[in-house]
Design a protein around this motif. Structure first.
Motif, short mmCIF file in Angstrom:
data_model
loop_
_atom_site.label_atom_id
_atom_site.label_comp_id
_atom_site.label_asym_id
_atom_site.label_seq_id
_atom_site.Cartn_x
_atom_site.Cartn_y
_atom_site.Cartn_z
N GLU A 27 66.02 -15.45 56.63
CA GLU A 27 66.17 -14.08 57.16
C GLU A 27 67.53 -14.00 57.83
OE1 GLU A 27 66.01 -13.41 60.78
OE2 GLU A 27 66.52 -11.34 60.34
N ASP A 86 69.14 -11.01 59.22
CA ASP A 86 69.46 -9.90 60.11
C ASP A 86 69.62 -10.31 61.57
OD1 ASP A 86 67.38 -7.53 58.26
OD2 ASP A 86 69.42 -8.22 57.95
N VAL A 129 73.93 -12.34 61.16
CA VAL A 129 74.40 -12.43 59.79
C VAL A 129 75.41 -13.56 59.60
CG1 VAL A 129 75.63 -11.22 57.94
CG2 VAL A 129 73.98 -9.98 59.34
N SER A 174 66.61 -9.34 54.03
CA SER A 174 67.32 -8.43 54.91
C SER A 174 66.78 -7.02 54.75
CB SER A 174 68.82 -8.43 54.59
OG SER A 174 69.51 -7.47 55.36
#
Length: 390
Positions: free
Chosen positions: A57, A59, A62, A84
């Motif tokens: 993941e 988010d 980044v 994302s």
């Protein structure tokens, strides 16, 4: 076949719980969960474990996530998937550059997860190949219609295949009126539209079935043989196509036509080199200058100007004036040979098969693209054309 084994990396506990439930519901076993991107111990543990897929993941952070994706991609045979909620194509491009094989959006995560995990399991079952190097993406763009982009791109791809002795793919992205297939004399069964319309099915096996083989060994992803007024392209699909092709081919050559919409910038950002093809007329030079200025402001590198149909005896502008107008000195001059080009187009016989100044100029571009030294320059007895590259 046993269920795919998955490692899940997600700092956000709530999101990690959601992803874990979805992965298990898709029939995969989660063999390890990590709640952070950092930590050498955690990374070593991930790389030491045999698994089919590693879901990251991105988010939460980044930059850190993509750094981790890149490290894993370089050191693990598992399929790296990123999750994302973003729909920004720039994010997809960055993920693919880091080495991610699958991009899972929050909007359609559960519907696409099962197929993505199945592809990951199938990849692991395949014999290991040399996936350490990513193919170079070489894009040809025309300052305006009719400057000869398709002729140059097609013959350049053939010359590159010959010079590099490596796998080369040629993609015709003139979605409405592409001409690569006609120039090369091939009859494709499938086209690039089949790839763009089935973004959810894209993987190496699917894309390989779309390619048409030229007698030279060049692989062609042709444009449609029918006129298609509008081709909606889902964000990220074009980037995914080229990511897959770069995993398979040492070089991917693109004839970039109009009609790509928002995906246009995605293409140029991913390119290792963009050949800006222009002629020495005011409309072409003006368009080339605007294109180059835009990409300089965006910080993009790797732009090379190609002066096509170059006739030194008919120059209306000197070299300094051309360079000043463009903001960059043209690197390549391809001489004019209208009869030869017309004969090639009408017969489907590539220009590079003939011994001509045009063929030598294109071959010189191909040599440079694959890292070879320039060929010895000789003066043409007919045209007085000295050298082929600036």
């Amino acid at each position: 076949m046993s269920p795919p084994d998955t490692i899940l990396i997600c700092p956000n506990e709530k999101v990690r719980s959601y992803l874990g439930d979805a992965i298990r519901a898709a029939g995969s076993r989660i063999v390890r969960e990590l709640g952070s991107y950092g930590g050498a111990t955690g990374l070593v543990a991930v790389l030491d474990m045999a698994c089919d897929a590693i879901v990251v993941e991105i988010d939460s952070n980044v930059a850190s996530a993509l750094e981790l994706v890149e490290r894993i991609s370089q050191n693990s045979s598992a399929t790296v998937m990123v999750f994302s909620a973003s729909t920004d194509p720039e994010v997809l491009v960055r993920c693919m550059r880091a080495g991610a094989r699958e991009f899972l959006r929050a909007a359609n995560f559960t519907s696409g997860l099962g197929e993505a995990l199945a592809r990951a399991r199938a990849r692991r079952a395949e014999p290991a190949g040399d996936g350490s190097a990513r193919g170079r993406l070489l894009v040809f763009w025309g300052a305006k219609g009719g400057v000869g982009v398709t002729t140059l791109a097609s013959n350049f791809a053939l010359a590159l295949r010959n010079e590099a002795k490596a796998e080369v793919a040629l993609v015709d992205l003139n979605l409405q009126l592409g001409g690569v297939a006609v120039l090369l004399g091939v009859n494709p069964r499938f086209t690039v539209l089949d790839a763009l319309r089935h973004g959810d099915r894209l993987d190496g096996e699917f894309v390989s079935t779309l390619m048409t083989q030229h007698a030279s060994g060049l692989s062609v992803l042709a444009s449609s043989d029918e006129y298609v007024p509008s081709v909606p392209i889902e964000n990220g699909t074009l980037g995914k196509v080229f990511h897959i092709l770069r995993q398979r081919y040492r070089y991917v050559v693109v004839d970039a036509g109009p009609g790509l919409g928002a995906s246009t910038e995605e293409l140029f950002e991913a390119a290792d080199c963009t050949y800006v093809v222009t002629q020495l007329d005011i409309p072409s030079l003006r368009n080339a200058q605007r294109f180059l200025a835009h990409h300089r402001r965006a910080g993009q590198q790797g732009m090379e100007v190609v002066l096509n149909r170059f006739e030194p005896r008919k120059l209306e502008y000197d070299e300094d004036r051309i360079s000043k107008a463009l903001g960059i000195s043209p690197k390549w001059k391809i001489p004019n040979d209208y009869p030869g080009v017309r004969r090639s187009q009408n017969t489907g016989t590539p220009l590079v098969l003939a011994n001509s100044s045009v063929a030598r100029g294109i071959a010189e571009m191909a040599r440079a693209a694959c890292g070879k030294q320039p060929a010895r320059r000789e003066k043409s007895a007919r045209s007085g054309f000295l050298g082929l590259a600036w």
